[in-house]
Design an enzyme around this catalytic site. Structure first.
Site, PDB file in Angstrom:
ATOM      1  N   THR A   1       0.831  -1.203   0.000  1.00 26.56           N
ATOM      2  CA  THR A   1       0.000   0.000   0.000  1.00 26.56           C
ATOM      3  C   THR A   1       0.867   1.255   0.000  1.00 26.56           C
ATOM      4  OG1 THR A   1      -1.703  -1.256   1.115  1.00 26.56           O
ATOM      5  CG2 THR A   1      -1.898   1.143   1.221  1.00 26.56           C
TER       6      THR A   1
ATOM      7  N   HIS B   1      -8.203   3.824  -1.524  1.00 29.30           N
ATOM      8  CA  HIS B   1      -8.281   3.270  -0.166  1.00 29.30           C
ATOM      9  C   HIS B   1      -9.703   3.371   0.397  1.00 29.30           C
ATOM     10  CE1 HIS B   1      -5.142   2.113   3.007  1.00 29.30           C
ATOM     11  NE2 HIS B   1      -6.300   1.885   3.607  1.00 29.30           N
TER      12      HIS B   1
ATOM     13  N   VAL C   1     -17.423  -0.514  -5.587  1.00 30.16           N
ATOM     14  CA  VAL C   1     -18.021  -1.521  -6.474  1.00 30.16           C
ATOM     15  C   VAL C   1     -19.104  -2.294  -5.708  1.00 30.16           C
ATOM     16  CG1 VAL C   1     -17.535  -3.634  -7.781  1.00 30.16           C
ATOM     17  CG2 VAL C   1     -15.936  -1.698  -7.854  1.00 30.16           C
ATOM     18  N   ARG C   2     -20.320  -2.213  -6.188  1.00 29.22           N
ATOM     19  CA  ARG C   2     -21.447  -2.856  -5.505  1.00 29.22           C
ATOM     20  C   ARG C   2     -22.320  -3.686  -6.445  1.00 29.22           C
ATOM     21  NH1 ARG C   2     -18.387  -1.190  -2.351  1.00 29.22           N
ATOM     22  NH2 ARG C   2     -18.701   0.243  -0.603  1.00 29.22           N
TER      23      ARG C   2
HETATM   24  C1  LIG Z   1     -12.497  -1.323   7.111  1.00 29.39           C
HETATM   25  C2  LIG Z   1     -11.488  -1.204   6.015  1.00 29.39           C
HETATM   26  C3  LIG Z   1     -10.188  -1.568   6.254  1.00 29.39           C
HETATM   27  C4  LIG Z   1      -9.234  -1.467   5.253  1.00 29.39           C
HETATM   28  N1  LIG Z   1      -7.974  -1.873   5.507  1.00 29.39           N
HETATM   29  C5  LIG Z   1      -7.042  -1.798   4.534  1.00 29.39           C
HETATM   30  C6  LIG Z   1      -5.723  -2.259   4.779  1.00 29.39           C
HETATM   31  O1  LIG Z   1      -5.413  -2.748   5.840  1.00 29.39           O
HETATM   32  N2  LIG Z   1      -4.818  -2.125   3.773  1.00 29.39           N
HETATM   33  C7  LIG Z   1      -5.149  -1.577   2.566  1.00 29.39           C
HETATM   34  O2  LIG Z   1      -4.306  -1.466   1.675  1.00 29.39           O
HETATM   35  N3  LIG Z   1      -6.406  -1.164   2.304  1.00 29.39           N
HETATM   36  C8  LIG Z   1      -7.349  -1.261   3.258  1.00 29.39           C
HETATM   37  N4  LIG Z   1      -8.622  -0.840   2.991  1.00 29.39           N
HETATM   38  C9  LIG Z   1      -8.962  -0.345   1.642  1.00 29.39           C
HETATM   39  C10 LIG Z   1      -9.464  -1.475   0.770  1.00 29.39           C
HETATM   40  O3  LIG Z   1      -8.417  -2.351   0.424  1.00 29.39           O
HETATM   41  C11 LIG Z   1     -10.062  -0.975  -0.553  1.00 29.39           C
HETATM   42  O4  LIG Z   1      -9.085  -0.235  -1.256  1.00 29.39           O
HETATM   43  C12 LIG Z   1     -11.321  -0.125  -0.430  1.00 29.39           C
HETATM   44  O5  LIG Z   1     -11.998  -0.317   0.781  1.00 29.39           O
HETATM   45  C13 LIG Z   1     -12.244  -0.442  -1.610  1.00 29.39           C
HETATM   46  O6  LIG Z   1     -13.444   0.248  -1.508  1.00 29.39           O
HETATM   47  P1  LIG Z   1     -14.807  -0.489  -1.052  1.00 29.39           P
HETATM   48  O7  LIG Z   1     -14.711  -0.700   0.414  1.00 29.39           O
HETATM   49  O8  LIG Z   1     -15.847   0.487  -1.450  1.00 29.39           O
HETATM   50  O9  LIG Z   1     -14.907  -1.781  -1.833  1.00 29.39           O
HETATM   51  C14 LIG Z   1      -9.598  -0.960   3.979  1.00 29.39           C
HETATM   52  C15 LIG Z   1     -10.913  -0.606   3.748  1.00 29.39           C
HETATM   53  C16 LIG Z   1     -11.867  -0.720   4.731  1.00 29.39           C
HETATM   54  C17 LIG Z   1     -13.284  -0.356   4.423  1.00 29.39           C
END
Ligand SMILES: Cc1cc2nc3c(=O)[nH]c(=O)nc-3n(C[C@H](O)[C@H](O)[C@H](O)COP(=O)(O)O)c2cc1C
Ligand SMILES: *[C@@H]1O[C@H](CO)[C@@H](O)[C@H](O)[C@H]1NC(C)=O
Ligand SMILES: *[C@@H]1O[C@H](CO)[C@@H](O)[C@H](O)[C@H]1NC(C)=O
Ligand SMILES: *[C@@H]1O[C@H](CO)[C@@H](O)[C@H](O)[C@H]1NC(C)=O
Ligand SMILES: *[C@@H]1O[C@H](CO)[C@@H](O)[C@H](O)[C@H]1NC(C)=O
Ligand SMILES: *[C@@H]1O[C@H](CO)[C@@H](O)[C@H](O)[C@H]1NC(C)=O
Length: 384
Positions: free
Chosen positions: A199, A269, A306-307
Site C-alpha cells: 500500500t 483506499h 463496487v457494488r
Molecule cells: C475497514 C477497512 C479496512 C481497510 N484496511 C485496509 C488495509 O489494511 N490495507 C489496505 O491497503 N487497504 C485497506 N482498505 C482499503 C481497501 O483495500 C479498498 O481499497 C477499499 O476499501 C475499496 O473500496 P470499497 O470498500 O468500497 O470496496 C480498507 C478498507 C476498509 C473499508
C-alpha cells in the site's frame, strides 16, 4: 395551473437541494420490525447494499463505524458509490449469449470471476471467524482473496485455512521497523501467498472522524519515508511480485511501468485516506487517454465503491484485469462464512447476467466500445 406547476417545481428543487445522502439506496429491505442489535435473515439479502444495512442494524456502532468511515468530509467515499452512474453502458444484441465466460487469469493463476476480495483490516469486528471466513468462501468459489497485514488473525492462521490449490495474495504495509518488515515478508512467503499488494497511499494515517469518535487509534508503524527507491529495495527482498496499491494518477502508473513493476492497483483506499482523491474509474480514464499501453503491459487491479455487476464490467472495459471489493464482504461477514459465500454468488450472478445483457460473451474481451464516457471526460487530466 401556473401556481401548481410553480409549487411542484419548488417542491422538486427543495428535494434536489437537500438530496440527503443515504448509505444505501432503498432496496425494499425492511428492518424496522427487527430489533436493533439483532441479525436479520440471510435469505432477505437480495443485493450487495442489503448487507451493509443488515450490518449497521446488527453491529455495535463502534465496530460498524470502523468499516464505514471515510476521511474528512467523506466526499471520495460518497463519490465512489455515485460515479459508476456517470458512465453509461452501450449494450449490443443478437450475439448468442447462451454461454458466458467469467474466468480470469492474473500472473498465470486462474480464478472463476474477475472480482476479488480486497484487503481490509480487522475482519473480527463483524464475526469471530474473522479472516478465516473469507479464506474458506473464496477457496470454495475459486475467488482471489488478499488479506490485510492489519488482520484480526495472524498471517499463519489465515494462510493455513486455505484449500490445497487455493491462490491468495497478501497486502503489506511497510513498517518503520526493518526487522519487522523482513519478518512480515518472510511470514507471507512461508504461509503460501503468491503476490504482495504494497500500500502506497498512506504515508500518514488519514483523517477519519467517524473512526476517531469511537477511539480507534491513528497511530501506525507505517514508514512515512517509503519511496520509489525503497519500493525497488523491497522488491529485492522477496521473490513474490510486489504490486503498488493506491495508484491514482497516470504519472505514478508510468513510474511503476518504468521501474518494471509487475502490476498496479488503482485505488483511493475506499475514500479513507486523502479526501477528494480520484475514483478508480477516473484514474483509469486518465491512464487510458494519456498512456493506454499501461493496461497492456502490466496487470491492473482496481477498487472502490463496487457494488453491482455493472460496476465490475465498467472497470474491466477500461482495461482493469481484476476488480476488488472490501466493505461488501466485511459487512457480509456478519453472517459468517455463509454470508461471504452468498455475497460472492450474488456478485457472480450479477456479472454473468449483466455481461449477457451487455453483449459480452467473455469478460476478457470487453473493451471501451461498451462505454459512453462523455460525462466522465469533463474531469480528465491531460499530460503536458
Ligand atoms: C475497514 C477497512 C479496512 C481497510 N484496511 C485496509 C488495509 O489494511 N490495507 C489496505 O491497503 N487497504 C485497506 N482498505 C482499503 C481497501 O483495500 C479498498 O481499497 C477499499 O476499501 C475499496 O473500496 P470499497 O470498500 O468500497 O470496496 C480498507 C478498507 C476498509 C473499508
Ligand atoms: C462454453 O464455453 C466454454 C469455453 O469458454 C466451453 O469450454 C464449453 O464447452 C461451452 N459450453 C457449452 C454448453 O457450449
Ligand atoms: C506465465 O506462463 C508463461 C508460459 O508458461 C511464462 O512464459 C510467463 O513467464 C509466466 N508469467 C508469470 C508472471 O509467471
Ligand atoms: C465488535 O468488536 C469487538 C472487538 O473490538 C469484538 O470482540 C466483538 O465480538 C465485535 N462484535 C461483534 C458483534 O462482532
Ligand atoms: C522490531 O520488530 C521486531 C520483529 O517484529 C521486534 O522483535 C522488535 O521488538 C521491534 N523493535 C522495535 C523497536 O519496536
Ligand atoms: C492522532 O490523533 C491525535 C488526537 O486527535 C492527534 O493529536 C495526532 O496528531 C494524530 N496523529 C496523526 C498522525 O494524525
Amino acid at each position: 395551473m401556473y401556481l401548481t406547476t410553480l409549487l411542484l417545481l419548488l417542491g422538486a428543487s427543495t428535494v434536489l437541494a437537500e438530496r440527503p445522502f443515504v448509505n444505501e439506496p432503498d432496496t425494499g429491505l425492511r428492518l424496522d420490525e427487527i430489533q436493533t442489535g439483532t441479525l436479520p435473515q440471510l435469505k432477505d439479502m437480495h443485493t450487495i447494499p442489503d448487507f451493509e444495512a443488515a450490518a449497521r442494524h446488527y453491529m455495535p456502532i463502534q465496530n460498524y463505524s470502523y468499516y464505514r468511515t471515510g476521511s474528512s468530509g467523506e466526499f471520495s467515499y460518497r463519490a465512489a458509490l455515485e460515479i459508476f452512474n456517470e458512465v453509461k453502458l452501450r449494450p449490443r444484441f443478437l450475439r448468442d449469449m447462451s454461454n458466458i465466460s467469467l474466468s480470469t487469469s492474473v500472473f498465470n493463476y486462474t480464478f472463476s470471476v474477475p472480482f476479488f476480495i480486497a484487503p481490509a483490516a480487522r475482519a473480527g469486528l463483524a464475526h469471530p471467524g474473522a479472516e478465516v471466513n473469507f479464506v474458506r468462501a473464496a477457496g470454495v468459489g475459486k475467488v482471489l482473496y488478499s488479506p490485510s497485514l492489519s488482520s484480526t488473525l495472524k498471517i499463519e492462521q489465515i494462510g493455513s485455512a486455505a484449500l490445497p490449490e487455493q491462490v491468495m495474495f497478501h497486502q503489506l504495509y511497510v513498517s518503520k521497523n526493518k526487522t519487522k518488515l523482513a519478518s512480515d515478508l518472510k511470514r507471507i512467503e512461508k504461509s503460501g501467498f503468491k503476490a504482495i499488494f504494497v500500500t502506497i497511499d498512506n504515508p500518514i494515517h488519514g483523517i477519519r472522524p467517524r473512526e476517531a469518535r469511537y477511539g480507534f487509534s491513528n497511530v501506525t508503524d507505517h514508514d512515512s519515508a517509503f519511496s520509489w527507491d525503497s519500493y525497488q529495495e523491497l522488491r529485492k527482498m522477496t521473490h513474490l511480485p510486489v504490486i503498488p496499491k493506491g495508484v491514482q494518477t497516470v504519472e505514478d502508473a508510468l513510474i511503476a511501468l518504468q521501474l518494471g513493476a509487475p502490476g498496479i492497483y488503482i485505488s483511493n483506499h475506499g475514500g479513507r485516506q486523502l479526501d477528494t482523491s480520484p475514483q478508480a474509474i477516473e484514474t483509469c480514464l486518465e491512464i487510458y487517454q494519456n498512456a493506454p499501453e499501461i493496461f497492456k503491459r502490466m496487470e491492473v487491479f482496481a477498487d472502490g465503491g463496487v457494488r453491482y455487476g455493472t460496476d465490475v464490467l465498467k472497470l474491466l472495459a477500461m482495461g482493469v484485469k481484476m476488480v476488488g471489493m472490501a466493505r461488501p464482504f466485511l459487512f457480509a461477514n456478519v453472517f459468517g462464512e455463509e454470508g461471504i459465500w452468498r455475497a460472492i454468488e450474488m456478485m457472480r450472478r450479477e456479472v454473468w447476467v449483466d455481461a449477457a445483457n451487455l453483449g459480452v460473451r467473455d469478460v476478457r474481451e470487453i473493451d471501451t466500445s461498451y462505454l459512453n464516457m462523455k460525462r466522465l471526460e469533463r474531469f480528465v487530466w491531460e499530460m503536458k
